[in-house]
Design a protein around this motif. Structure first.
Motif, PDB file in Angstrom:
ATOM      1  N   GLU A  98       0.854  -1.187   0.000  1.00  0.00           N
ATOM      2  CA  GLU A  98       0.000   0.000   0.000  1.00  0.00           C
ATOM      3  C   GLU A  98       0.886   1.232   0.000  1.00  0.00           C
ATOM      4  OE1 GLU A  98      -3.488   2.203   2.658  1.00  0.00           O
ATOM      5  OE2 GLU A  98      -2.720   0.236   3.280  1.00  0.00           O
ATOM      6  N   VAL A  99       0.537   2.201  -0.830  1.00  0.00           N
ATOM      7  CA  VAL A  99       1.291   3.434  -0.917  1.00  0.00           C
ATOM      8  C   VAL A  99       0.447   4.582  -0.364  1.00  0.00           C
ATOM      9  CG1 VAL A  99       0.546   4.036  -3.265  1.00  0.00           C
ATOM     10  CG2 VAL A  99       2.766   4.829  -2.439  1.00  0.00           C
ATOM     11  N   GLY A 100       1.115   5.556   0.216  1.00  0.00           N
ATOM     12  CA  GLY A 100       0.432   6.741   0.718  1.00  0.00           C
ATOM     13  C   GLY A 100       1.351   7.946   0.640  1.00  0.00           C
ATOM     14  N   TRP A 101       0.776   9.129   0.758  1.00  0.00           N
ATOM     15  CA  TRP A 101       1.558  10.366   0.652  1.00  0.00           C
ATOM     16  C   TRP A 101       0.878  11.480   1.426  1.00  0.00           C
ATOM     17  CZ3 TRP A 101       0.221   7.640  -3.859  1.00  0.00           C
ATOM     18  CH2 TRP A 101      -1.064   7.902  -4.318  1.00  0.00           C
ATOM     19  N   ILE A 102       1.693  12.391   1.886  1.00  0.00           N
ATOM     20  CA  ILE A 102       1.234  13.635   2.518  1.00  0.00           C
ATOM     21  C   ILE A 102       2.194  14.711   2.036  1.00  0.00           C
ATOM     22  CG2 ILE A 102       0.773  14.869   4.667  1.00  0.00           C
ATOM     23  CD1 ILE A 102       0.727  12.081   6.064  1.00  0.00           C
ATOM     24  N   PHE A 103       1.660  15.774   1.437  1.00  0.00           N
ATOM     25  CA  PHE A 103       2.494  16.871   0.953  1.00  0.00           C
ATOM     26  C   PHE A 103       2.016  18.200   1.515  1.00  0.00           C
ATOM     27  CE2 PHE A 103       4.100  13.730  -1.837  1.00  0.00           C
ATOM     28  CZ  PHE A 103       5.342  14.190  -2.251  1.00  0.00           C
ATOM     29  N   HIS A 104       2.961  19.074   1.780  1.00  0.00           N
ATOM     30  CA  HIS A 104       2.658  20.417   2.250  1.00  0.00           C
ATOM     31  C   HIS A 104       1.815  21.117   1.185  1.00  0.00           C
ATOM     32  CE1 HIS A 104       3.011  24.447   3.744  1.00  0.00           C
ATOM     33  NE2 HIS A 104       3.748  24.043   4.758  1.00  0.00           N
ATOM     34  N   PRO A 105       0.699  21.761   1.571  1.00  0.00           N
ATOM     35  CA  PRO A 105      -0.163  22.420   0.582  1.00  0.00           C
ATOM     36  C   PRO A 105       0.548  23.460  -0.295  1.00  0.00           C
ATOM     37  CG  PRO A 105      -1.301  22.259   2.673  1.00  0.00           C
ATOM     38  CD  PRO A 105       0.123  21.803   2.908  1.00  0.00           C
ATOM     39  N   GLU A 106       1.576  24.094   0.223  1.00  0.00           N
ATOM     40  CA  GLU A 106       2.298  25.101  -0.567  1.00  0.00           C
ATOM     41  C   GLU A 106       3.016  24.494  -1.770  1.00  0.00           C
ATOM     42  OE1 GLU A 106       4.868  27.525   1.832  1.00  0.00           O
ATOM     43  OE2 GLU A 106       3.241  28.017   3.229  1.00  0.00           O
ATOM     44  N   TYR A 107       3.200  23.176  -1.771  1.00  0.00           N
ATOM     45  CA  TYR A 107       3.928  22.511  -2.859  1.00  0.00           C
ATOM     46  C   TYR A 107       3.035  21.596  -3.686  1.00  0.00           C
ATOM     47  CZ  TYR A 107       7.853  24.457  -0.416  1.00  0.00           C
ATOM     48  OH  TYR A 107       8.719  25.339   0.182  1.00  0.00           O
ATOM     49  N   GLN A 108       1.739  21.637  -3.435  1.00  0.00           N
ATOM     50  CA  GLN A 108       0.806  20.825  -4.206  1.00  0.00           C
ATOM     51  C   GLN A 108       0.524  21.488  -5.546  1.00  0.00           C
ATOM     52  OE1 GLN A 108      -2.567  20.085  -1.651  1.00  0.00           O
ATOM     53  NE2 GLN A 108      -1.338  18.894  -0.216  1.00  0.00           N
ATOM     54  N   GLY A 109       0.109  20.683  -6.503  1.00  0.00           N
ATOM     55  CA  GLY A 109      -0.257  21.196  -7.810  1.00  0.00           C
ATOM     56  C   GLY A 109       0.915  21.455  -8.745  1.00  0.00           C
TER      57      GLY A 109
END
Length: 187
Positions: free
Chosen positions: A99-110
């Motif tokens: 299973e893979v998962g991720w969490i990214f800082h909103p300032e670096y999304q998109g």
């Protein structure tokens, strides 16, 4: 099947590497946020909770048995800024699933960072660990996450409707997956 890959993993714009104790402030910068915690099982973390989580992640760099995790920080190559994290959990030895998962800082999304980082984790799992199937799950309202899964070539396999209570309300969850041969063919 023990699996202990060599780190770091370098992509065109990122370095995926094990966590260090020095990452606490950077992780707190995103894990302490209410908007980041909205779709996670826990709420916003305090700095002390982040310090404990980072201490656990420091040693999550390989697999000895199912349920072991590889958790890596995603760092910008250009600046060294830690912008998120990815996990790869060994779910079944017999069926060779993770299973893979991720969490990214909103300032670096998109900006495609999560796609780039997750693709590198897929390569690690399929090529180096001989995983047969990778799956991911997310809250059905988390369009950023399920659209990322689709960009990665994963297919939606399930939509669980009101299957659990999550943060005081009924949860709806999507399950996505991709097989090793599909990933190889899609690259």
């Amino acid at each position: 099947m023990g699996f202990f890959p060599d780190f770091p993993i370098v992509t065109p714009r990122l370095i995926l590497r094990p966590f260090t104790r020095g990452d606490v402030d950077a992780v707190f910068d995103y894990r302490g946020r209410r908007d980041v915690a909205f779709y996670l099982f826990d709420g916003p973390l305090s700095r002390d909770e982040v310090a404990t989580a980072v201490q656990q992640r420091v040693v999550q760099i390989g697999w000895n048995e199912p349920e072991d995790k590889i958790v890596l920080g995603a760092e910008l190559r250009e600046t060294g800024t830690l912008i998120g994290e990815l996990s790869l959990i060994w779910r079944s030895e017999e069926a060779r699933q993770a299973e893979v998962g991720w969490i990214f800082h909103p300032e670096y999304q998109g900006r495609g960072y999560a796609t780039e980082a997750a693709g590198a984790m897929f390569d690690l799992a399929f090529r180096d660990a001989s995983i047969h199937r990778i799956f991911a799950r997310c809250d059905a309202r988390n369009g950023s996450s399920w659209r990322l899964m689709e960009r990665l070539g994963m297919r939606r396999e399930a939509h669980f409707r009101e299957h659990a209570i999550f943060k005081g309300g009924w949860d709806e969850e999507f399950i996505y997956a991709v097989l090793r041969r599909e990933w190889r063919d899609g690259v």
